[in-house]
Write an enzyme that holds these catalytic residues in place. Structure first.
Site, mmCIF file in Angstrom:
data_model
loop_
_atom_site.group_PDB
_atom_site.id
_atom_site.type_symbol
_atom_site.label_atom_id
_atom_site.label_comp_id
_atom_site.label_asym_id
_atom_site.label_seq_id
_atom_site.Cartn_x
_atom_site.Cartn_y
_atom_site.Cartn_z
ATOM 1 N N ARG A 1 -63.608 -75.680 -11.857
ATOM 2 C CA ARG A 1 -62.996 -75.826 -13.195
ATOM 3 C C ARG A 1 -62.890 -74.430 -13.776
ATOM 4 O O ARG A 1 -63.905 -73.749 -13.987
ATOM 5 C CB ARG A 1 -63.867 -76.710 -14.083
ATOM 6 C CG ARG A 1 -63.493 -76.607 -15.547
ATOM 7 C CD ARG A 1 -64.097 -77.670 -16.410
ATOM 8 N NE ARG A 1 -63.475 -78.946 -16.168
ATOM 9 C CZ ARG A 1 -63.597 -80.007 -16.976
ATOM 10 N NH1 ARG A 1 -64.326 -79.918 -18.073
ATOM 11 N NH2 ARG A 1 -63.002 -81.144 -16.687
ATOM 12 N N HIS B 1 -54.920 -81.120 -14.414
ATOM 13 C CA HIS B 1 -56.199 -81.835 -14.298
ATOM 14 C C HIS B 1 -55.946 -83.053 -13.390
ATOM 15 O O HIS B 1 -55.922 -84.200 -13.834
ATOM 16 C CB HIS B 1 -56.680 -82.261 -15.693
ATOM 17 C CG HIS B 1 -58.126 -82.640 -15.755
ATOM 18 N ND1 HIS B 1 -58.963 -82.615 -14.654
ATOM 19 C CD2 HIS B 1 -58.898 -83.073 -16.801
ATOM 20 C CE1 HIS B 1 -60.180 -83.000 -15.022
ATOM 21 N NE2 HIS B 1 -60.156 -83.294 -16.311
ATOM 22 N N GLN C 1 -58.391 -86.204 -13.185
ATOM 23 C CA GLN C 1 -58.321 -87.083 -14.352
ATOM 24 C C GLN C 1 -57.069 -87.958 -14.276
ATOM 25 O O GLN C 1 -57.127 -89.172 -14.518
ATOM 26 C CB GLN C 1 -58.298 -86.246 -15.639
ATOM 27 C CG GLN C 1 -58.226 -87.074 -16.907
ATOM 28 C CD GLN C 1 -59.499 -87.848 -17.193
ATOM 29 O OE1 GLN C 1 -60.577 -87.276 -17.215
ATOM 30 N NE2 GLN C 1 -59.389 -89.146 -17.423
ATOM 31 N N ASP D 1 -54.486 -86.521 -26.022
ATOM 32 C CA ASP D 1 -55.531 -85.548 -25.664
ATOM 33 C C ASP D 1 -55.714 -84.625 -26.877
ATOM 34 O O ASP D 1 -54.900 -84.630 -27.817
ATOM 35 C CB ASP D 1 -55.088 -84.776 -24.408
ATOM 36 C CG ASP D 1 -56.168 -83.846 -23.856
ATOM 37 O OD1 ASP D 1 -57.343 -83.980 -24.256
ATOM 38 O OD2 ASP D 1 -55.834 -82.973 -23.027
ATOM 39 N N CYS E 1 -58.469 -88.852 -22.043
ATOM 40 C CA CYS E 1 -59.317 -88.303 -20.980
ATOM 41 C C CYS E 1 -60.737 -88.020 -21.466
ATOM 42 O O CYS E 1 -61.657 -87.955 -20.668
ATOM 43 C CB CYS E 1 -58.683 -87.036 -20.427
ATOM 44 S SG CYS E 1 -58.329 -85.788 -21.671
ATOM 45 N N ARG F 1 -63.438 -91.926 -12.981
ATOM 46 C CA ARG F 1 -63.528 -90.561 -12.443
ATOM 47 C C ARG F 1 -64.447 -90.561 -11.222
ATOM 48 O O ARG F 1 -64.173 -89.916 -10.216
ATOM 49 C CB ARG F 1 -64.084 -89.602 -13.510
ATOM 50 C CG ARG F 1 -63.186 -89.364 -14.704
ATOM 51 C CD ARG F 1 -61.953 -88.555 -14.353
ATOM 52 N NE ARG F 1 -62.271 -87.276 -13.751
ATOM 53 C CZ ARG F 1 -62.607 -86.171 -14.419
ATOM 54 N NH1 ARG F 1 -62.620 -86.172 -15.737
ATOM 55 N NH2 ARG F 1 -62.871 -85.036 -13.780
HETATM 56 N N1 NVA Z 1 -56.798 -80.660 -22.327
HETATM 57 C C1 NVA Z 1 -58.229 -80.708 -22.338
HETATM 58 C C2 NVA Z 1 -58.734 -81.691 -21.339
HETATM 59 C C3 NVA Z 1 -60.237 -81.850 -21.304
HETATM 60 C C4 NVA Z 1 -60.698 -82.820 -20.285
HETATM 61 C C5 NVA Z 1 -58.793 -79.322 -22.061
HETATM 62 O O1 NVA Z 1 -58.274 -78.628 -21.171
HETATM 63 O O2 NVA Z 1 -59.739 -78.932 -22.750
HETATM 64 N N1 CP Z 2 -62.195 -85.594 -19.038
HETATM 65 C C1 CP Z 2 -62.971 -84.592 -18.586
HETATM 66 O O1 CP Z 2 -62.598 -83.853 -17.659
HETATM 67 O O2 CP Z 2 -64.160 -84.507 -19.214
HETATM 68 P P1 CP Z 2 -65.209 -83.301 -19.110
HETATM 69 O O3 CP Z 2 -64.570 -82.113 -19.778
HETATM 70 O O4 CP Z 2 -66.418 -83.803 -19.830
HETATM 71 O O5 CP Z 2 -65.483 -83.014 -17.672
#
Ligand code: NVA
Ligand code: CP
Length: 315
Positions: free
Chosen positions: A116, A143, A146, A233, A272, A300
């Site tokens: 990540r 992502h 997800q 989101d 998400c 997930r």
């Molecule tokens: N768009 C959000 C998704 C988090 C799971 C982010 O990148 O923070």
């Molecule tokens: N939806 C998601 O990826 O959650 P986290 O940021 O908690 O991993």
């Protein structure tokens, strides 16, 4: 073809999951079928140690609850081992290159890396230089894990994906991009509803449009009408500074009871997570019976276990 009419082969011809662009509908159906059987095994308490002896390293340069815990639990349930590597604690955070990190971890016999991070190119470089499978656990652009868990949730709800309309409201971000790709490749209709300036990347939109029905609009009514799934989101993704102008632009795209009322009568709400009640969604929607957020979050686990088995298991 749809998920239910697809006959699974138990394998996909991929080593990595980087962005879904190179995944075929059949690859996605394989993941969904295996997710379904792993979910059943999990709930029946049946052992399914398909990754015994395998190790997954998890590199995090951004925070996480779901991704971290579901990958770690998933690997444990599959009989494998996982290593949590915060980029603050490893030398990557002090400027060691992706190239050198990939080469070193390859020499230790790591089978897979879930990463990540910010730049999509870092995920792709890790796959280029390492000998292990790479799974994108979220970048600024995508992502995929997800989005796959999301369409699995839609399949559980409706028994099909073909012809299901998913309307996404808000920032044209990593989630919007991955939902466009996953949805378009599985026969769904995906409508991204965002204001000018916050619409998804046009190159990714054009790529998704080659695979299926994807539209971008700034009209909430157009997006919500006839929708089976309403999705939103956060206004500000990880790594983005709060900006009052963006908040003002996105507020009219909030999913509230009025927007839900424009959709089909049995439409579900998805997110998400993490969510900000009162911003992108109101509490009376996200905490209502029409919300499937916790089913989505659980999925997930099952979907990522399927991804790891298909990428890291015997091929
Ligand atoms: N768009 C959000 C998704 C988090 C799971 C982010 O990148 O923070
Ligand atoms: N939806 C998601 O990826 O959650 P986290 O940021 O908690 O991993």
């Amino acid at each position: 073809m749809d998920v239910s009419s697809y006959k699974p082969k138990g394998r996909i011809e991929h080593k990595h999951l980087l962005n879904l662009l190179d995944y075929s509908p059949a690859d996605i159906y394989e993941i969904l079928h295996l997710s379904e059987s792993l979910k059943t095994a999990f709930h029946k308490g049946k052992k399914h140690e398909f990754l015994k002896g395998k190790t997954l390293a998890m590199i995090f340069s951004k925070s996480s609850t779901r991704t971290r815990v579901s990958f770690e639990m998933g690997m444990h349930q599959l009989g494998g081992h996982s290593l949590f590597l915060s980029s603050n604690d490893i030398q990557l955070g002090r400027g060691e290159t992706i190239h050198d990190t990939a080469c070193v971890l390859s020499h230790y016999g790591i089978d897979g890396i879930m990463i990540r991070t910010f730049k999509q190119s870092d995920v792709e470089d890790l796959a280029r230089y390492g000998t292990f499978s790479v799974i994108n656990g979220l970048t600024d652009d995508f992502h995929p894990c997800q989005a796959l868990a999301d369409i699995f949730t839609v399949y559980e709800k409706y028994g099909k994906l073909n012809g299901i309309k998913l309307a996404y409201f808000g920032d044209g971000n990593n989630m919007a991009h991955s939902l466009m790709l996953a949805g378009a490749k599985t026969g769904m209709e995906v409508c991204i509803c965002s204001p000018e300036g916050f619409q998804p990347n046009p190159d990714i939109t054009a790529a998704a449009q080659k695979f299926g029905k994807v539209t971008v609009t700034d009209s909430v009514e157009e997006a919500a009408t006839g929708a089976d799934v309403l999705y939103t989101d956060v206004f500000f993704s990880m790594g983005q500074a709060k900006d009052p102008k963006k908040e003002k632009a996105l507020m009219p795209y909030q999913v509230n009871v009025d927007v839900m009322a424009m959709a089909k009568k049995d439409a579900v709400f998805m997110h998400c997570l993490p969510a900000h009640r009162g911003e992108e969604v109101t509490a009376d929607v996200i905490d209502s019976e029409r919300s499937v957020i916790f089913q989505e979050a659980e999925n997930r686990l099952h979907v990522q276990k399927a991804i790891m088995c298909l990428l890291m298991g015997k091929r």
